[in-house]
Design a protein around this motif. Sequence first.
Motif, PDB file in Angstrom:
ATOM      1  N   PRO A  28       3.038   0.411  -7.900  1.00  0.00           N
ATOM      2  CA  PRO A  28       4.175   1.099  -7.278  1.00  0.00           C
ATOM      3  C   PRO A  28       3.918   1.409  -5.804  1.00  0.00           C
ATOM      4  CG  PRO A  28       3.575   2.152  -9.354  1.00  0.00           C
ATOM      5  CD  PRO A  28       2.530   1.127  -9.077  1.00  0.00           C
ATOM      6  N   ILE A  29       2.664   1.618  -5.459  1.00  0.00           N
ATOM      7  CA  ILE A  29       2.343   1.916  -4.054  1.00  0.00           C
ATOM      8  C   ILE A  29       2.645   0.695  -3.185  1.00  0.00           C
ATOM      9  CG2 ILE A  29       0.479   2.489  -2.432  1.00  0.00           C
ATOM     10  CD1 ILE A  29      -0.732   4.154  -4.754  1.00  0.00           C
ATOM     11  N   GLU A  30       2.305  -0.464  -3.705  1.00  0.00           N
ATOM     12  CA  GLU A  30       2.632  -1.691  -2.969  1.00  0.00           C
ATOM     13  C   GLU A  30       4.144  -1.843  -2.802  1.00  0.00           C
ATOM     14  OE1 GLU A  30      -0.369  -5.259  -3.828  1.00  0.00           O
ATOM     15  OE2 GLU A  30       0.045  -4.063  -5.624  1.00  0.00           O
ATOM     16  N   LEU A  31       4.870  -1.477  -3.870  1.00  0.00           N
ATOM     17  CA  LEU A  31       6.337  -1.549  -3.804  1.00  0.00           C
ATOM     18  C   LEU A  31       6.853  -0.640  -2.689  1.00  0.00           C
ATOM     19  CD1 LEU A  31       9.116  -2.438  -4.952  1.00  0.00           C
ATOM     20  CD2 LEU A  31       9.020  -0.410  -6.415  1.00  0.00           C
ATOM     21  N   TRP A  32       6.315   0.582  -2.622  1.00  0.00           N
ATOM     22  CA  TRP A  32       6.743   1.550  -1.596  1.00  0.00           C
ATOM     23  C   TRP A  32       6.441   1.031  -0.199  1.00  0.00           C
ATOM     24  CZ3 TRP A  32       9.782   5.077  -0.035  1.00  0.00           C
ATOM     25  CH2 TRP A  32       9.456   5.868   1.046  1.00  0.00           C
ATOM     26  N   VAL A  33       5.236   0.488  -0.030  1.00  0.00           N
ATOM     27  CA  VAL A  33       4.856  -0.065   1.273  1.00  0.00           C
ATOM     28  C   VAL A  33       5.833  -1.173   1.664  1.00  0.00           C
ATOM     29  CG1 VAL A  33       3.089  -1.379   2.515  1.00  0.00           C
ATOM     30  CG2 VAL A  33       2.429   0.562   1.080  1.00  0.00           C
ATOM     31  N   TYR A  34       6.187  -1.984   0.667  1.00  0.00           N
ATOM     32  CA  TYR A  34       7.126  -3.092   0.919  1.00  0.00           C
ATOM     33  C   TYR A  34       8.519  -2.559   1.278  1.00  0.00           C
ATOM     34  CZ  TYR A  34      10.399  -6.825  -0.335  1.00  0.00           C
ATOM     35  OH  TYR A  34      11.430  -7.713  -0.343  1.00  0.00           O
ATOM     36  N   LEU A  35       9.019  -1.634   0.448  1.00  0.00           N
ATOM     37  CA  LEU A  35      10.386  -1.125   0.635  1.00  0.00           C
ATOM     38  C   LEU A  35      10.540  -0.273   1.892  1.00  0.00           C
ATOM     39  CD1 LEU A  35      11.710  -0.075  -2.885  1.00  0.00           C
ATOM     40  CD2 LEU A  35      12.375  -2.045  -1.504  1.00  0.00           C
ATOM     41  N   SER A  36       9.549   0.595   2.155  1.00  0.00           N
ATOM     42  CA  SER A  36       9.723   1.579   3.225  1.00  0.00           C
ATOM     43  C   SER A  36       9.806   0.926   4.599  1.00  0.00           C
ATOM     44  CB  SER A  36       8.585   2.614   3.194  1.00  0.00           C
ATOM     45  OG  SER A  36       7.377   1.973   3.504  1.00  0.00           O
ATOM     46  N   THR A  37       9.355  -0.317   4.720  1.00  0.00           N
ATOM     47  CA  THR A  37       9.477  -0.986   6.018  1.00  0.00           C
ATOM     48  C   THR A  37      10.700  -1.902   6.070  1.00  0.00           C
ATOM     49  OG1 THR A  37       8.011  -2.710   5.209  1.00  0.00           O
ATOM     50  CG2 THR A  37       7.004  -0.954   6.514  1.00  0.00           C
ATOM     51  N   SER A  38      11.456  -1.997   4.959  1.00  0.00           N
ATOM     52  CA  SER A  38      12.640  -2.865   4.973  1.00  0.00           C
ATOM     53  C   SER A  38      13.890  -2.043   5.284  1.00  0.00           C
ATOM     54  CB  SER A  38      12.800  -3.557   3.621  1.00  0.00           C
ATOM     55  OG  SER A  38      13.568  -2.750   2.757  1.00  0.00           O
ATOM     56  N   PRO A  39      14.867  -2.643   5.984  1.00  0.00           N
ATOM     57  CA  PRO A  39      16.101  -1.907   6.305  1.00  0.00           C
ATOM     58  C   PRO A  39      16.877  -1.495   5.053  1.00  0.00           C
ATOM     59  CG  PRO A  39      15.979  -3.987   7.517  1.00  0.00           C
ATOM     60  CD  PRO A  39      14.868  -4.001   6.528  1.00  0.00           C
ATOM     61  N   LEU A  40      16.763  -2.274   3.984  1.00  0.00           N
ATOM     62  CA  LEU A  40      17.599  -2.064   2.803  1.00  0.00           C
ATOM     63  C   LEU A  40      17.511  -0.650   2.258  1.00  0.00           C
ATOM     64  CD1 LEU A  40      19.425  -3.125   0.505  1.00  0.00           C
ATOM     65  CD2 LEU A  40      17.343  -3.812  -0.691  1.00  0.00           C
TER      66      LEU A  40
END
Lengths: 123, 239
Positions: B4-16
Motif C-alpha cells: 500500500p505504501i508503494e500505491l500511495w507513493v504512486y498516487l500522491s504524485t499523480s494529478p488524478l
Amino acid sequence: MLRGIAALLLFQLLGESLVFLTRLPVPGPVVGIVLLFAALQAGRRFGHSGYPRIEAVADSMLANLGLMFVPAGVGVVALWGLVESQAAAIIAVLVLSAVFTLAITVWTFIGVRRLMARAGEKR
Amino acid sequence: MRSPIELWVYLSTSPLIWLTLTVCTWIAATEISQRLRRNPLANPVLISVIFLSLVMTAFGIPFETFFAGAQFVHFLLGPATVAIAVPLYRNWENVKKLLLPIAAALVVGSLAAVASVVVLGQAFGLSQEVMISFLPKSATAGVAMAISSEMGGNASLTAVLVILTGIIGAVIVTPFMNLMRIQDYAARGFAAGLTSHGIGTARAYEVNATAGLFAGIAMALNAVATSVVVPLATSLLMH
C-alpha cells in the motif's frame, strides 16, 4: 452536454482572441459573455435553437461556481508567507473595505432604483 | 503484490488523486453547507480550502503537485464566466429596466473598492508594494493579477488578496444585508458580485437566483471598471 461545453469554450476563445488582437483592457471571458449574449439574441431573432443545450451546461456550471475557486484558495494557504508579516493589518483592511464597498454599492443601487420609481410615478 | 505504501507513493504524485479529492471535497462541502441551511460561515469554498490545505500539510504535498490535478477545475473559471451570458439572456427584460441603477452602482462601487484600500491602507501602514497589489482585489482573479503586475505590484500577493476578499465578502454579505434590512435581491447580489467577484457570485446563487444573476453582471462589469480605476489610483498614489 458536449455541444454546450463546446459553445462556452468557443466563445471564451473568441473573447480571448478579440482581446489579444485589439489590446482591449478587458478580460477575455468578459468579452466572451458579451459575444455569447449577442449570439443568443441573434439566435432568437433568426429562430435558430441550440439554446437548451447551452442553458443546461451553463446553469450547472454556475451552480458550482465556487468549486472553481478552490484550487486558488488552496494556493492562498501555500502563499501565506507573503502576507504573514502584515497579516493583522491586511485582514483588517480587507474586512473594512469589503463592508464599505458592499454598503455603498447596495445603497447606490437602491437609491437610483427608488429615484427611477418616483420619476415613473410623476409621469 | 505491491505494498500500500508503494500505491500511495504512486498516487500522491499523480494529478488524478488531487483532482478527485478536490471534486469530492467540494461535493461534501456543499452537502454540509446545505445541512447547515446555507449558514454564511459554512461557506463551501472556505470548507473545501481548509480541508484540502490540512490534507496537503499533513502529507507534506507541495502545492505544485496538488495544482497539477486541481488545475483542470481551475481552468473551468473561464467557461463558467462566459456562462453568465445565459442567465443574462434569460432575464434580459428585467435587467434592461435596471440599467441605470446598475451603471450608477458600478461607478460608485468600483471607486469605493479602490479608494477604501488607499485610505485604510495608509491608516494601517501598509507598504507601497502591498498597497498596489491590494488595489484590484475586488476584480476577478485573472484580471486582478494582470492589473497588479502591470502597475508594479506582486501578482501572487494580489491572488491571495483576491481570494481572501472573495471569501470575506461571501461570509459577511448575508448577515450584513439582513442587518441593514435590505430585501432588494437584485441590489444585494450586485453588491456581492462587485465586492467579491466570483466567490461572492457563488454565494449569491446559493441565496437567490436573482441575486446570483446580478452578482454575475457586477462581477463582469467590475472586472472592466477595475482595470480603468486602478491605473488612475496608482498614478495618484505615486504623486
